[in-house]
Scaffold this motif. Structure first.
Motif, PDB file in Angstrom:
ATOM      1  N   ARG A 158       0.822  -1.216   0.000  1.00  0.00           N
ATOM      2  CA  ARG A 158       0.000   0.000   0.000  1.00  0.00           C
ATOM      3  C   ARG A 158       0.849   1.255   0.000  1.00  0.00           C
ATOM      4  O   ARG A 158       0.567   2.215  -0.735  1.00  0.00           O
ATOM      5  CB  ARG A 158      -0.934  -0.014   1.208  1.00  0.00           C
ATOM      6  CG  ARG A 158      -1.830   1.208   1.298  1.00  0.00           C
ATOM      7  CD  ARG A 158      -2.745   1.102   2.489  1.00  0.00           C
ATOM      8  NE  ARG A 158      -3.610  -0.066   2.383  1.00  0.00           N
ATOM      9  CZ  ARG A 158      -4.467  -0.429   3.337  1.00  0.00           C
ATOM     10  NH1 ARG A 158      -4.534   0.266   4.461  1.00  0.00           N
ATOM     11  NH2 ARG A 158      -5.239  -1.492   3.173  1.00  0.00           N
ATOM     12  N   LEU A 159       1.910   1.279   0.818  1.00  0.00           N
ATOM     13  CA  LEU A 159       2.749   2.478   0.874  1.00  0.00           C
ATOM     14  C   LEU A 159       3.452   2.706  -0.459  1.00  0.00           C
ATOM     15  O   LEU A 159       3.594   3.847  -0.910  1.00  0.00           O
ATOM     16  CB  LEU A 159       3.774   2.351   1.996  1.00  0.00           C
ATOM     17  CG  LEU A 159       3.222   2.375   3.422  1.00  0.00           C
ATOM     18  CD1 LEU A 159       4.351   2.211   4.420  1.00  0.00           C
ATOM     19  CD2 LEU A 159       2.477   3.670   3.685  1.00  0.00           C
ATOM     20  N   GLY A 160       3.928   1.628  -1.101  1.00  0.00           N
ATOM     21  CA  GLY A 160       4.556   1.776  -2.408  1.00  0.00           C
ATOM     22  C   GLY A 160       3.593   2.309  -3.441  1.00  0.00           C
ATOM     23  O   GLY A 160       3.957   3.143  -4.282  1.00  0.00           O
ATOM     24  N   ALA A 161       2.345   1.834  -3.395  1.00  0.00           N
ATOM     25  CA  ALA A 161       1.339   2.329  -4.338  1.00  0.00           C
ATOM     26  C   ALA A 161       1.038   3.806  -4.102  1.00  0.00           C
ATOM     27  O   ALA A 161       0.863   4.575  -5.053  1.00  0.00           O
ATOM     28  CB  ALA A 161       0.067   1.492  -4.214  1.00  0.00           C
ATOM     29  N   MET A 162       0.971   4.208  -2.841  1.00  0.00           N
ATOM     30  CA  MET A 162       0.724   5.617  -2.532  1.00  0.00           C
ATOM     31  C   MET A 162       1.870   6.490  -3.018  1.00  0.00           C
ATOM     32  O   MET A 162       1.642   7.575  -3.590  1.00  0.00           O
ATOM     33  CB  MET A 162       0.522   5.791  -1.029  1.00  0.00           C
ATOM     34  CG  MET A 162      -0.739   5.143  -0.492  1.00  0.00           C
ATOM     35  SD  MET A 162      -0.809   5.142   1.314  1.00  0.00           S
ATOM     36  CE  MET A 162      -0.856   6.889   1.674  1.00  0.00           C
ATOM     37  N   ALA A 163       3.110   6.031  -2.802  1.00  0.00           N
ATOM     38  CA  ALA A 163       4.261   6.812  -3.264  1.00  0.00           C
ATOM     39  C   ALA A 163       4.292   6.899  -4.780  1.00  0.00           C
ATOM     40  O   ALA A 163       4.593   7.961  -5.360  1.00  0.00           O
ATOM     41  CB  ALA A 163       5.555   6.182  -2.740  1.00  0.00           C
ATOM     42  N   ALA A 164       3.982   5.782  -5.463  1.00  0.00           N
ATOM     43  CA  ALA A 164       3.964   5.797  -6.926  1.00  0.00           C
ATOM     44  C   ALA A 164       2.894   6.729  -7.454  1.00  0.00           C
ATOM     45  O   ALA A 164       3.110   7.452  -8.444  1.00  0.00           O
ATOM     46  CB  ALA A 164       3.744   4.374  -7.451  1.00  0.00           C
TER      47      ALA A 164
ATOM     48  N   GLN B  27       1.543  11.972  -9.999  1.00  0.00           N
ATOM     49  CA  GLN B  27       0.856  13.254  -9.995  1.00  0.00           C
ATOM     50  C   GLN B  27       1.837  14.411 -10.174  1.00  0.00           C
ATOM     51  O   GLN B  27       1.557  15.369 -10.905  1.00  0.00           O
ATOM     52  CB  GLN B  27       0.065  13.412  -8.700  1.00  0.00           C
ATOM     53  CG  GLN B  27      -1.144  12.488  -8.603  1.00  0.00           C
ATOM     54  CD  GLN B  27      -1.808  12.546  -7.233  1.00  0.00           C
ATOM     55  OE1 GLN B  27      -1.222  13.023  -6.253  1.00  0.00           O
ATOM     56  NE2 GLN B  27      -3.031  12.051  -7.156  1.00  0.00           N
ATOM     57  N   TYR B  28       3.003  14.313  -9.505  1.00  0.00           N
ATOM     58  CA  TYR B  28       4.017  15.354  -9.663  1.00  0.00           C
ATOM     59  C   TYR B  28       4.529  15.405 -11.107  1.00  0.00           C
ATOM     60  O   TYR B  28       4.715  16.498 -11.678  1.00  0.00           O
ATOM     61  CB  TYR B  28       5.191  15.115  -8.709  1.00  0.00           C
ATOM     62  CG  TYR B  28       4.912  15.488  -7.276  1.00  0.00           C
ATOM     63  CD1 TYR B  28       4.120  16.589  -6.958  1.00  0.00           C
ATOM     64  CD2 TYR B  28       5.457  14.759  -6.227  1.00  0.00           C
ATOM     65  CE1 TYR B  28       3.860  16.929  -5.654  1.00  0.00           C
ATOM     66  CE2 TYR B  28       5.207  15.095  -4.905  1.00  0.00           C
ATOM     67  CZ  TYR B  28       4.396  16.186  -4.637  1.00  0.00           C
ATOM     68  OH  TYR B  28       4.146  16.526  -3.335  1.00  0.00           O
ATOM     69  N   LEU B  29       4.797  14.235 -11.683  1.00  0.00           N
ATOM     70  CA  LEU B  29       5.261  14.194 -13.073  1.00  0.00           C
ATOM     71  C   LEU B  29       4.213  14.758 -14.024  1.00  0.00           C
ATOM     72  O   LEU B  29       4.542  15.457 -14.993  1.00  0.00           O
ATOM     73  CB  LEU B  29       5.611  12.755 -13.467  1.00  0.00           C
ATOM     74  CG  LEU B  29       6.888  12.183 -12.850  1.00  0.00           C
ATOM     75  CD1 LEU B  29       7.018  10.694 -13.174  1.00  0.00           C
ATOM     76  CD2 LEU B  29       8.114  12.941 -13.347  1.00  0.00           C
ATOM     77  N   GLN B  30       2.951  14.465 -13.753  1.00  0.00           N
ATOM     78  CA  GLN B  30       1.889  14.996 -14.605  1.00  0.00           C
ATOM     79  C   GLN B  30       1.836  16.515 -14.525  1.00  0.00           C
ATOM     80  O   GLN B  30       1.624  17.202 -15.538  1.00  0.00           O
ATOM     81  CB  GLN B  30       0.542  14.395 -14.191  1.00  0.00           C
ATOM     82  CG  GLN B  30      -0.606  14.696 -15.166  1.00  0.00           C
ATOM     83  CD  GLN B  30      -0.392  14.028 -16.514  1.00  0.00           C
ATOM     84  OE1 GLN B  30      -0.379  12.814 -16.624  1.00  0.00           O
ATOM     85  NE2 GLN B  30      -0.184  14.848 -17.552  1.00  0.00           N
TER      86      GLN B  30
ATOM     87  N   GLY C 239       1.180  19.755 -21.577  1.00  0.00           N
ATOM     88  CA  GLY C 239       0.120  18.904 -21.051  1.00  0.00           C
ATOM     89  C   GLY C 239       0.089  17.511 -21.624  1.00  0.00           C
ATOM     90  O   GLY C 239      -0.940  16.835 -21.580  1.00  0.00           O
ATOM     91  N   ALA C 240       1.204  17.021 -22.190  1.00  0.00           N
ATOM     92  CA  ALA C 240       1.224  15.663 -22.735  1.00  0.00           C
ATOM     93  C   ALA C 240       0.960  14.664 -21.613  1.00  0.00           C
ATOM     94  O   ALA C 240       1.543  14.769 -20.538  1.00  0.00           O
ATOM     95  CB  ALA C 240       2.582  15.371 -23.370  1.00  0.00           C
ATOM     96  N   PRO C 241       0.075  13.685 -21.840  1.00  0.00           N
ATOM     97  CA  PRO C 241      -0.265  12.737 -20.770  1.00  0.00           C
ATOM     98  C   PRO C 241       0.863  11.747 -20.522  1.00  0.00           C
ATOM     99  O   PRO C 241       1.646  11.423 -21.416  1.00  0.00           O
ATOM    100  CB  PRO C 241      -1.503  12.022 -21.318  1.00  0.00           C
ATOM    101  CG  PRO C 241      -1.349  12.110 -22.801  1.00  0.00           C
ATOM    102  CD  PRO C 241      -0.680  13.430 -23.075  1.00  0.00           C
ATOM    103  N   LEU C 242       0.960  11.276 -19.315  1.00  0.00           N
ATOM    104  CA  LEU C 242       1.911  10.230 -18.983  1.00  0.00           C
ATOM    105  C   LEU C 242       1.433   8.894 -19.542  1.00  0.00           C
ATOM    106  O   LEU C 242       0.233   8.637 -19.603  1.00  0.00           O
ATOM    107  CB  LEU C 242       2.040  10.093 -17.452  1.00  0.00           C
ATOM    108  CG  LEU C 242       2.939  11.087 -16.722  1.00  0.00           C
ATOM    109  CD1 LEU C 242       2.826  10.851 -15.219  1.00  0.00           C
ATOM    110  CD2 LEU C 242       4.374  10.956 -17.161  1.00  0.00           C
ATOM    111  N   PRO C 243       2.345   8.042 -19.986  1.00  0.00           N
ATOM    112  CA  PRO C 243       1.922   6.709 -20.418  1.00  0.00           C
ATOM    113  C   PRO C 243       1.354   5.921 -19.251  1.00  0.00           C
ATOM    114  O   PRO C 243       1.644   6.197 -18.088  1.00  0.00           O
ATOM    115  CB  PRO C 243       3.225   6.078 -20.941  1.00  0.00           C
ATOM    116  CG  PRO C 243       4.314   6.827 -20.245  1.00  0.00           C
ATOM    117  CD  PRO C 243       3.802   8.230 -20.082  1.00  0.00           C
ATOM    118  N   ALA C 244       0.551   4.938 -19.555  1.00  0.00           N
ATOM    119  CA  ALA C 244      -0.044   4.109 -18.519  1.00  0.00           C
ATOM    120  C   ALA C 244       1.051   3.350 -17.778  1.00  0.00           C
ATOM    121  O   ALA C 244       2.065   2.981 -18.372  1.00  0.00           O
ATOM    122  CB  ALA C 244      -1.041   3.130 -19.133  1.00  0.00           C
ATOM    123  N   PRO C 245       0.881   3.114 -16.470  1.00  0.00           N
ATOM    124  CA  PRO C 245       1.904   2.372 -15.716  1.00  0.00           C
ATOM    125  C   PRO C 245       2.004   0.947 -16.217  1.00  0.00           C
ATOM    126  O   PRO C 245       1.032   0.379 -16.715  1.00  0.00           O
ATOM    127  CB  PRO C 245       1.375   2.412 -14.278  1.00  0.00           C
ATOM    128  CG  PRO C 245      -0.082   2.676 -14.396  1.00  0.00           C
ATOM    129  CD  PRO C 245      -0.244   3.513 -15.634  1.00  0.00           C
TER     130      PRO C 245
END
Length: 220
Positions: free
Chosen positions: A158-164, A169-172, A181-187
């Protein structure tokens, strides 16, 4: 010395705001130390504000309950510690320290580690039945174990998912501000997502064994 840190005043309370908080809501002193380039500040329960006739003690819980690693100190005769006594989304690693023959030349300390299944094992290694003579050898072990435990917990589950999610969000925001405003690729597939972890439920984990005075559970 055996103390993990040095006691000192904290400007503005534990939060370090620079101004005294209303009604001393964060405490005035704490334990602080450095270890191999890391700065470590402890939330010490007895140094945090105590509210008489308040069983919840929210001024203490809001600090300790948001810590990833918790050190529990037990005197001789204390009942085995169980993490199920605490409810927190953030507390993942417990280092349970028990003193043996305190205040004598034969004083030793034993340590037990409690971690959830999603947190990988981390060093330094602890041998079965290992005892620390006095506090000098215990201090560096606890500091290294606490730092490594927080890093291990933050890498997965859970903590890793929250950090990711926070990093995404910061990268976006950076892309929106500097790249039109180019979107980030899907994880990539296979990485944990916070929603999936929350929907998955906590599952049942039976009681484990008593190890060095601590009741170890497969906590989630």
């Amino acid at each position: 010395g055996g103390s993990p840190g040095t006691r000192g005043g904290v400007p503005g309370g534990v939060g370090g705001s620079g101004r005294a908080p209303p009604a001393d809501s964060t405490g005035t002193h704490s334990l602080y130390t450095t270890y191999h380039g890391y700065e470590v500040m402890f939330h010490v329960s007895t140094m945090l504000p105590f509210t008489p006739r308040n069983p919840q003690q929210l001024l203490r819980k809001r600090h300790i309950g948001n810590d990833i690693v918790t050190i529990v100190f037990q005197e001789p005769g204390a009942r085995p510690f169980s993490p199920r006594a605490l409810r927190s989304h953030f507390q993942h690693v417990f280092l349970v320290v028990r003193v043996h023959e305190p205040c004598t030349p034969k004083t030793t300390y034993s340590v037990a580690v409690v971690r959830p299944e999603e947190t990988p094992p981390f060093g330094p290694a602890l041998a079965e039945g290992q005892r620390f003579l006095g506090g000098s050898g215990l201090r560096p072990f606890l500091l290294a174990k606490a730092i490594n435990g927080e890093n291990a917990a933050a890498r997965g589950g859970r903590l890793g998912a929250m950090a990711a999610r926070t990093r995404r969000q910061y990268l976006q925001e950076l892309l929106r501000a500097h790249a039109g405003g180019a979107p980030l690729p899907a994880p990539p597939r296979g990485l944990p997502t916070l929603g999936g972890l929350l929907r998955g439920g906590s599952g049942g984990a039976g009681g484990g064994a008593v190890v060095a005075g601590a009741l170890v559970w497969g906590a989630r």
